[in-house]
Motif scaffolding. Structure first.
Motif, PDB file in Angstrom:
ATOM      1  N   LEU A   1      41.808  41.040  28.440  1.00 49.30           N
ATOM      2  CA  LEU A   1      42.020  42.237  29.354  1.00 49.30           C
ATOM      3  C   LEU A   1      40.875  43.038  29.746  1.00 49.30           C
TER       4      LEU A   1
ATOM      5  N   GLU B   1      39.481  41.413  32.667  1.00 49.78           N
ATOM      6  CA  GLU B   1      40.925  41.563  33.908  1.00 49.78           C
ATOM      7  C   GLU B   1      39.829  42.973  34.304  1.00 49.78           C
ATOM      8  N   MET B   2      40.405  44.084  33.476  1.00 54.28           N
ATOM      9  CA  MET B   2      39.933  45.151  34.373  1.00 54.28           C
ATOM     10  C   MET B   2      38.455  45.670  34.996  1.00 54.28           C
TER      11      MET B   2
ATOM     12  N   LYS C   1      46.741  47.485  38.836  1.00 57.33           N
ATOM     13  CA  LYS C   1      47.426  46.502  37.732  1.00 57.33           C
ATOM     14  C   LYS C   1      46.223  47.173  36.906  1.00 57.33           C
TER      15      LYS C   1
ATOM     16  N   LEU D   1      46.855  47.092  32.724  1.00 54.98           N
ATOM     17  CA  LEU D   1      45.589  46.748  31.590  1.00 54.98           C
ATOM     18  C   LEU D   1      45.692  48.021  30.720  1.00 54.98           C
TER      19      LEU D   1
ATOM     20  N   ARG E   1      48.238  48.081  27.652  1.00 57.00           N
ATOM     21  CA  ARG E   1      48.167  46.857  27.268  1.00 57.00           C
ATOM     22  C   ARG E   1      47.175  47.067  26.359  1.00 57.00           C
TER      23      ARG E   1
END
Length: 220
Positions: A177, A180-181, A206, A210, A213
């Protein structure tokens, strides 16, 4: 956001003995001594003029902006010289640590520098929040607005701890995560440079997913 706080400092017979003011005096005096700057510590009074909007009885994140403005004004009052944004921001963050519970440093930096800021923290001693020298284009800026949801039950520190708990519980998921951030952050800068509104919007969505999550968003 063309909103700001103005602080006026003037001579007085005595200085307020509240925690914030005394912390500002002590930290400024320590900085000036360390930098071997000439200064005169004099008693003062101060007042604020704010254009930051209020929502009901809650003030919209003006506390950090007040600290930044007051630090800047007292620095000038003691030295009769203007100081850089970096110096003002560093002192303001030290003050925030004295008067608030483990501040993250984002609010005072945003108040002090404006523009786009980013944070990096490979280790605690390498933590830094900086101004990114890229402007938000008008095509994107004109679509932005603030939604004020009122006070949340969770503090910023509690949300940070929640992310830390996820990392301890499932480090592999947290790493994915966070990676991706990081990519979202880079994409956001690219969207500014290219002035690509749809790319910016997709990145914001998006990034928000994230963050949820990760557990870094208040329930409210």
């Amino acid at each position: 956001l063309d909103i700001r706080i103005t602080c006026v400092v003037s001579p007085s017979d005595r200085t307020s003995d509240d925690v914030r003011t005394q912390a500002i005096i002590a930290i400024i005096a320590r900085y000036l001594r360390h930098s071997k700057s000439e200064y005169t510590e004099r008693p003062f009074q101060y007042s604020f003029h704010s254009t930051i909007p209020k929502s009901g009885s809650a003030i919209f994140h003006s506390t950090s902006a007040e600290v930044v403005a007051l630090v800047s004004a007292v620095l000038y009052f003691f030295t009769q010289k203007e100081h850089t944004a970096d110096v003002i921001n560093t002192i303001a963050y030290e003050v925030e640590k004295k008067v608030r519970l483990r501040p993250l440093g984002f609010a005072n930096t945003a108040s002090c520098t404006g523009g786009v800021i980013y944070c990096r923290k490979e280790f605690e001693f390498l933590k830094g929040i900086y101004q990114l020298f890229v402007k938000i284009p008008r095509a994107i800026e004109d679509t932005l607005f603030i939604v004020y949801i009122g006070e949340t039950e969770e503090t910023g520190q509690e949300l940070t701890q929640a992310v830390g708990m996820l990392y301890k519980k499932n480090s592999h998921k947290a790493e994915i995560l966070l990676h991706e951030m990081e990519k979202c952050t880079k994409r956001m800068v690219v969207s500014f440079v290219k002035e690509d509104l749809s790319f910016f919007q997709d990145t914001v969505v998006k990034s928000q997913i994230l963050l949820e999550r990760l557990g870094g968003v208040p329930v409210k």
